[in-house]
Each structure stands twice: as C-alpha cells, then as structure tokens.
Motif scaffolding. Structure first.
Motif, short mmCIF file in Angstrom:
data_model
loop_
_atom_site.label_atom_id
_atom_site.label_comp_id
_atom_site.label_asym_id
_atom_site.label_seq_id
_atom_site.Cartn_x
_atom_site.Cartn_y
_atom_site.Cartn_z
N LEU A 136 0.82 -1.21 0.00
CA LEU A 136 0.00 0.00 0.00
C LEU A 136 0.86 1.26 0.00
CD1 LEU A 136 -2.94 -0.92 2.39
CD2 LEU A 136 -2.85 -1.03 -0.09
N ARG A 137 2.07 1.18 0.57
CA ARG A 137 2.97 2.33 0.59
C ARG A 137 3.85 2.40 -0.66
NH1 ARG A 137 5.91 0.74 5.47
NH2 ARG A 137 7.60 1.75 4.35
N GLY A 138 3.80 1.36 -1.52
CA GLY A 138 4.61 1.35 -2.74
C GLY A 138 6.07 1.12 -2.46
N ARG A 139 6.38 0.28 -1.49
CA ARG A 139 7.77 -0.01 -1.10
C ARG A 139 8.17 -1.42 -1.51
NH1 ARG A 139 9.89 4.61 -0.95
NH2 ARG A 139 8.84 6.07 0.40
N CYS A 140 9.46 -1.65 -1.54
CA CYS A 140 10.02 -2.95 -1.91
C CYS A 140 9.50 -4.03 -0.97
CB CYS A 140 11.55 -2.88 -1.85
SG CYS A 140 12.37 -4.47 -2.07
N PRO A 141 9.10 -5.19 -1.51
CA PRO A 141 8.59 -6.25 -0.64
C PRO A 141 9.67 -6.94 0.20
CG PRO A 141 8.60 -6.98 -2.92
CD PRO A 141 8.98 -5.53 -2.93
N ARG A 142 10.94 -6.79 -0.17
CA ARG A 142 12.00 -7.45 0.59
C ARG A 142 12.54 -6.57 1.71
NH1 ARG A 142 17.13 -10.21 -2.26
NH2 ARG A 142 17.65 -8.06 -2.81
N CYS A 143 12.90 -5.33 1.40
CA CYS A 143 13.52 -4.47 2.41
C CYS A 143 12.56 -3.43 2.99
CB CYS A 143 14.75 -3.78 1.84
SG CYS A 143 14.40 -2.56 0.56
N GLY A 144 11.50 -3.11 2.28
CA GLY A 144 10.55 -2.12 2.76
C GLY A 144 11.02 -0.69 2.60
N GLU A 145 12.16 -0.48 1.96
CA GLU A 145 12.73 0.86 1.83
C GLU A 145 12.66 1.40 0.40
OE1 GLU A 145 13.91 2.71 4.37
OE2 GLU A 145 13.35 1.12 5.74
N ALA A 169 9.03 -0.37 -11.22
CA ALA A 169 10.45 -0.13 -11.44
C ALA A 169 11.11 -1.45 -11.83
CB ALA A 169 11.07 0.43 -10.17
N ASP A 170 12.31 -1.37 -12.39
CA ASP A 170 13.03 -2.59 -12.76
C ASP A 170 13.48 -3.37 -11.54
OD1 ASP A 170 12.77 -2.04 -15.47
OD2 ASP A 170 14.63 -0.86 -15.51
N GLY A 171 13.79 -2.65 -10.48
CA GLY A 171 14.24 -3.30 -9.26
C GLY A 171 14.31 -2.30 -8.12
N CYS A 172 14.62 -2.80 -6.96
CA CYS A 172 14.71 -1.95 -5.77
C CYS A 172 16.01 -1.15 -5.80
CB CYS A 172 14.65 -2.80 -4.53
SG CYS A 172 14.83 -1.87 -2.99
N LEU A 196 16.68 -5.95 -5.26
CA LEU A 196 15.74 -6.99 -5.66
C LEU A 196 15.16 -6.67 -7.04
CD1 LEU A 196 13.98 -9.52 -4.99
CD2 LEU A 196 12.31 -7.91 -4.04
N SER A 197 15.24 -7.63 -7.96
CA SER A 197 14.66 -7.46 -9.28
C SER A 197 13.16 -7.75 -9.19
CB SER A 197 15.31 -8.42 -10.27
OG SER A 197 14.64 -8.35 -11.51
N TYR A 198 12.37 -6.93 -9.85
CA TYR A 198 10.91 -7.12 -9.83
C TYR A 198 10.44 -7.93 -11.02
CZ TYR A 198 11.01 -3.40 -6.31
OH TYR A 198 11.27 -2.64 -5.20
N GLN A 211 2.78 -11.46 -4.07
CA GLN A 211 3.46 -12.47 -4.89
C GLN A 211 4.84 -12.79 -4.32
OE1 GLN A 211 3.47 -10.82 -8.85
NE2 GLN A 211 1.52 -11.76 -9.36
N PHE A 212 5.55 -11.76 -3.87
CA PHE A 212 6.88 -11.99 -3.29
C PHE A 212 6.75 -12.71 -1.94
CE2 PHE A 212 10.40 -10.73 -0.54
CZ PHE A 212 11.48 -11.13 -1.31
N PHE A 213 5.85 -12.25 -1.10
CA PHE A 213 5.69 -12.78 0.26
C PHE A 213 5.31 -14.27 0.24
CE2 PHE A 213 3.28 -13.51 4.18
CZ PHE A 213 4.13 -12.99 5.13
N PHE A 214 4.37 -14.64 -0.64
CA PHE A 214 3.89 -16.01 -0.69
C PHE A 214 4.62 -16.86 -1.73
CE2 PHE A 214 0.22 -13.70 1.06
CZ PHE A 214 0.12 -14.37 2.26
N LYS A 215 5.67 -16.29 -2.36
CA LYS A 215 6.47 -16.99 -3.36
C LYS A 215 5.59 -17.58 -4.45
CE LYS A 215 10.14 -18.12 -0.10
NZ LYS A 215 9.74 -17.21 0.92
#
Length: 147
Positions: A20-29, A40-43, A48-50, A116-120
């Motif tokens: 909801l904040r539009g942040r990276c699913p791995r680092c949150g930053e 974006a192409d990645g974080c 992390l590549s998206y 999708q990232f969280f649940f693999k």
C-alpha cells in the motif's frame, strides 16, 4: 562475486504494509513504482529485481468490483432521483469516479506484487498424472524433475 544483499537475512514484511505504501517487498525501503502504475526494474535500496511480479488485471478487477460499480450506481441513482443537470453530474460524479476508480489502482497493484513476493507465488505445476477429460481421456504426465 557474491551479491551481499542476496545473502542477508531479510525480515518478512507484510504485503499490506509494504504494498500500500509502494515499497520494496524485501527491504521495505526502496521504491516499487517508476511512475503512477509502472513497476520499477528493481529496488534501488536492496537490489531486488521485480521480474517475478505479474499482477496482470488483478488491480483493475478489484477496482471494477468494489469501486466502479458503486460509483456508477450512485451516478445513475443521482440522475433518477434528482434529474441532475449535466454540470451537476460532471461536478459530483466525475471526482467520485476518479477517487474510486483511478486512485486505488496503485496501492492495489503494490499489494498484489508484494503478496506475490511474500507467498512466493509462481506458475502452477502438476505433480502427479492428471486426466483433465475424465478417466477415459488422455493423461497429462508431470515433467521430470531435474534436481
């Protein structure tokens, strides 16, 4: 050379908070979007590549069901009950349609990508022989595993 960011243990961040904040699913930053709806192409923070992300029409489906239908119903009821002028319809229902149909797209897309990232999430695979046309039909065999 080994990527140090890939080796780091990342905390499991909830998709609802990061998406909801539009942040990276791995680092949150890092940023998830490169525009209003373009991923974006990645974080830019953890690298992390998206490429894994494919929300497809999911955000649009949720917006149509939960935003568009009630907003259009309201517009129709406003016309039926008050016989509103064209200017009134534009000034009242125009902003309402934008608020309920366009603005939720970005947070919903972020939530689906982070989920999708969280649940693999990945493409489904069959693990045993399957008969899609019943017992008398042909069988689909699972692919041989390489590992």
């Amino acid at each position: 050379m080994v990527d140090q960011a890939a080796e780091k243990d990342w905390p499991r961040l909830e998709p609802i908070r990061t998406g909801l904040r539009g942040r990276c699913p791995r680092c949150g930053e890092g940023r998830l979007f490169q525009g209003f709806l373009k991923l974006a192409d990645g974080c830019d923070h953890c690298g992390l590549s998206y490429d894994f992300a494919d929300p497809a029409d999911g955000p649009a489906f949720f917006v149509i069901c939960f935003g568009c239908v009630p907003a259009v119903t309201f517009a129709l009821m406003l016309e039926i009950w008050t016989n509103a002028s064209l200017l009134t319809q534009l000034l009242v229902t125009g902003p309402m349609l934008i608020a309920t149909c366009v603005l939720p797209l970005r947070p919903l897309k972020g939530w689906l990508v982070c989920s999708q990232f969280f649940f693999k999430a990945g493409e489904g695979q069959i693990s045993r022989p399957w008969s899609p046309y019943g017992a008398g039909g042909p069988q689909v065999q699972p692919p041989k595993r390489r590992w």
